[in-house]
Write an enzyme that holds these catalytic residues in place. Structure first.
Site, PDB file in Angstrom:
ATOM      1  N   LYS A 161      61.525  95.449  34.377  1.00 39.57           N
ATOM      2  CA  LYS A 161      60.993  96.119  33.182  1.00 39.57           C
ATOM      3  C   LYS A 161      60.310  95.104  32.267  1.00 39.57           C
ATOM      4  O   LYS A 161      59.345  95.436  31.564  1.00 39.57           O
ATOM      5  CB  LYS A 161      62.089  96.878  32.444  1.00 39.57           C
ATOM      6  CG  LYS A 161      62.247  98.303  32.921  1.00 39.57           C
ATOM      7  CD  LYS A 161      62.889  98.442  34.263  1.00 39.57           C
ATOM      8  CE  LYS A 161      62.116  98.957  35.396  1.00 39.57           C
ATOM      9  NZ  LYS A 161      62.902  99.014  36.648  1.00 39.57           N
ATOM     10  N   ALA A 202      61.003 103.561  44.417  1.00 40.43           N
ATOM     11  CA  ALA A 202      60.867 103.040  43.048  1.00 40.43           C
ATOM     12  C   ALA A 202      60.555 101.540  43.054  1.00 40.43           C
ATOM     13  O   ALA A 202      59.662 101.086  42.317  1.00 40.43           O
ATOM     14  CB  ALA A 202      62.138 103.324  42.264  1.00 40.43           C
ATOM     15  N   VAL A 237      61.637  98.409  51.697  1.00 45.69           N
ATOM     16  CA  VAL A 237      61.997  99.551  52.548  1.00 45.69           C
ATOM     17  C   VAL A 237      63.459  99.947  52.355  1.00 45.69           C
ATOM     18  O   VAL A 237      64.113 100.413  53.268  1.00 45.69           O
ATOM     19  CB  VAL A 237      61.697  99.235  54.037  1.00 45.69           C
ATOM     20  CG1 VAL A 237      60.210  99.196  54.285  1.00 45.69           C
ATOM     21  CG2 VAL A 237      62.341  97.908  54.468  1.00 45.69           C
ATOM     22  N   VAL A 290      67.542  99.381  50.537  1.00 44.77           N
ATOM     23  CA  VAL A 290      68.605  98.370  50.439  1.00 44.77           C
ATOM     24  C   VAL A 290      69.798  98.809  51.285  1.00 44.77           C
ATOM     25  O   VAL A 290      69.948  99.988  51.591  1.00 44.77           O
ATOM     26  CB  VAL A 290      69.052  98.134  48.971  1.00 44.77           C
ATOM     27  CG1 VAL A 290      67.938  97.537  48.137  1.00 44.77           C
ATOM     28  CG2 VAL A 290      69.556  99.415  48.329  1.00 44.77           C
ATOM     29  N   HIS A 308      57.742 117.507  15.797  1.00 39.12           N
ATOM     30  CA  HIS A 308      56.286 117.458  15.989  1.00 39.12           C
ATOM     31  C   HIS A 308      55.706 116.311  15.177  1.00 39.12           C
ATOM     32  O   HIS A 308      56.134 116.105  14.051  1.00 39.12           O
ATOM     33  CB  HIS A 308      55.664 118.780  15.522  1.00 39.12           C
ATOM     34  CG  HIS A 308      54.163 118.759  15.550  1.00 39.12           C
ATOM     35  ND1 HIS A 308      53.461 118.936  16.722  1.00 39.12           N
ATOM     36  CD2 HIS A 308      53.252 118.552  14.561  1.00 39.12           C
ATOM     37  CE1 HIS A 308      52.160 118.860  16.454  1.00 39.12           C
ATOM     38  NE2 HIS A 308      52.005 118.615  15.150  1.00 39.12           N
TER      39      HIS A 308
END
Ligand SMILES: Cc1cc2nc3c(=O)[nH]c(=O)nc-3n(C[C@H](O)[C@H](O)[C@H](O)COP(=O)(O)OP(=O)(O)OC[C@H]3O[C@@H](n4cnc5c(N)ncnc54)[C@H](O)[C@@H]3O)c2cc1C
Length: 481
Positions: A51, A198, A285, A287, A460
């Site tokens: 991240k 992912a 591919v 784990v 909003h």
């Protein structure tokens, strides 16, 4: 210091260290064994450092579009790979140190070394077979080392490692796993990413933002194969628009290594073979669980496809032995590991009303650009289960906040059981959806119906308003589309 505990936990990843803290909160004398790095894969080589890299990528992407916001950036934005990696490693190191602090604060003994089960209720900790791959923060004081330790309850939380395909084994030089992809010492010009789950897609997205020519090869018919097909298709289009090359129903059949490059032989559905030469290949591919050299066979612990078999409370078939997190099977996600650990230890402590792990309500997030997030059944799975469903959709292009942000590409899709009105799935692609999904996770946990959601007021202008609009759409009441 006695070597006898109420609970011994092997592995200090998010599964292990969170379980240890909860155990200590429940008054159990607790120790955690770690052979390499506090915080496990997640903090050191997984969730967190990726991240951090992706944040650099995001800033790069924004800078490249500065003009569309009326801003001019003098000169060209460039990435210094050393600094990008250093920032990511710094973020990991900070959190790794934080786990040490938490262990100390909660009076949890940290035992450095590699644990092996010797008999029920006993482990032997020996020297680690894995040298620490990054300098550790100062080891917390009062930690123990090699020796024999006993406990009423032993929890295996040893995590997982990259899967290797025969003939395409990672070599750390030309064929990378996430370890090398996380800290490149140079920025490759071109990459093949094998696998679009992912991990593969996040690295593909990061490197593309850094200007690398990236080709993703995926054996299934869609990228991010576990995601809803419609969401995956939108994500694919957006990734391709960013210049990613994507081949689906294609597999890397073999790799030829050059002195400083690889050539991937990619077989497509029609039987044709395409040769793609690139600087490096990232193997993503999947784990496999770390079940080896733990003494599981001698104790007769049941395993299945590289993972320890458990019930909904982390119990194995051997009394007093438990497993949680990646080593206990999919989905291999940090928040699943943490929750599984808490359920396990609360059951051990005899708390009333402990709910067994419900794998149907675990959210999944992919932090590529655009982000993807989901919880519950996909449309295809709901149909395969024979459910009568209602589906709602709302596009980012009709949301004021998304347009103001300049992020008007994306979709929020909701799936309801037609008979009961229960929300059974939510799927999203677009900006910040990894933050939005939790709203639907809470809703699903409370067995919320469309009515509850329609009675909820959303602020909003926010992206979250699209969640309500998607619900309204499922019932023919959409307002802003
Ligand atoms: C690149 C990448 C990105 C990811 N991104 C995300 C994400 O964004 N979100 C998410 O939810 N998940 C993500 N994951 C998955 C996440 O990292 C794992 O699901 C999570 O770390 C599993 O936690 P764990 O506690 O089960 O195991 P781990 O974190 O793997 O920890 C296991 C620990 O056990 C130790 N150990 C193993 N054997 C022994 C032994 N015999 N003795 C002593 N110690 C031992 C290991 O050294 C390790 O520290 C990502 C993974 C990768 C690789």
């Amino acid at each position: 210091m006695s070597n006898n505990y109420d609970v011994l936990i092997i592995g200090s990843g998010p599964g292990g260290y969170v379980t240890a803290i909860r155990a200590a909160q429940l008054g159990l004398k607790t120790a955690i064994v770690e052979r390499e790095h506090l915080g496990g894969i997640c903090l050191n080589w997984g969730c967190i450092p990726t991240k951090a890299l992706l944040r650099s990528a995001e800033i790069m992407d924004h800078a490249n579009h500065a003009k569309s916001y009326g801003l001019t950036l003098e000169g060209k934005m460039t990435a210094d790979v050393k600094d990008v990696v250093a920032r990511s490693r710094g973020v990991s190191a900070r959190l790794n140190g934080g786990v040490g602090y938490l262990m100390k604060k909660n009076k949890i003994d940290v035992i450095w070394g590699e644990a092996k089960l010797t008999k029920p209720g006993e482990i032997v900790v020996g020297a680690s077979s894995k040298p620490a791959v990054q300098p550790q923060n100062p080891v917390p004081k009062g930690v123990k080392g090699e020796g024999t330790y006993t406990a009423k309850h032993i929890i295996v939380a040893t995590g997982a490692r990259p899967r290797a395909l025969p003939g395409i084994e990672p070599d750390g030089k030309l064929i990378w796993t996430y370890f090398e992809a996380m800290k490149p010492d140079f920025m490759p010009k071109s990459l093949v990413v094998m696998g679009s789950g992912a991990i593969g897609i996040e690295f593909a997205s990061f490197y593309r933002s850094m200007g690398v020519d990236v080709t993703v090869v995926e054996v299934m018919s869609q990228v991010m194969p576990v995601e809803d097909a419609e969401i995956s298709a939108i994500a694919r289009k957006a990734l391709e628009k960013r210049g990613l090359k994507i081949l689906t129903e294609a597999k890397v059949a073999k790799v030829e290594k050059g002195s400083n490059s690889i050539t991937a032989h990619v077989e497509t559905k029609d039987g044709k073979v395409q040769q793609i030469t690139a600087d490096r290949l990232i193997s993503a591919v999947g784990v496999v669980g770390n079940i080896e050299n733990l003494g599981l066979e001698a104790l007769g612990v049941k395993t299945d496809r590289g993972c320890i078999v458990i019930d909904g409370y982390g119990k194995t078939n051997v009394p007093g032995l438990y497993a949680i997190g990646d080593v206990a099977g999919p989905p291999m996600l940090a928040h699943k590991a943490e929750h599984e650990g808490v359920v396990c230890i609360e059951k051990i402590a005899g708390l009333p009303n402990v709910h067994a792990m419900d794998k149907g309500k675990i959210p999944g997030c992919t932090y590529c650009n655009p982000q993807v997030a989901s919880v519950g059944l996909t449309e295809a799975k709901a149909k395969a289960e024979g459910r009568d469903i209602r589906v709602g959709r709302f596009s980012f292009g009709a949301n004021g906040k998304a347009i103001a942000l300049g992020e008007d590409n994306g979709l929020i899709k909701t799936i309801f059981d037609k008979k009961t009105g229960e929300l059974i799935g939510a799927h999203m692609v677009g900006a910040e959806v990894t933050e939005l999904i939790q709203g639907f996770v809470v809703a699903m946990n409370l067995e919320t119906t469309e009515e509850d959601l329609m009675h909820t007021i959303f602020p909003h202008p926010t992206l979250s308003e699209m969640m309500k609009e998607s619900v309204l759409d499922a019932y023919g009441r959409v307002l802003n589309a």
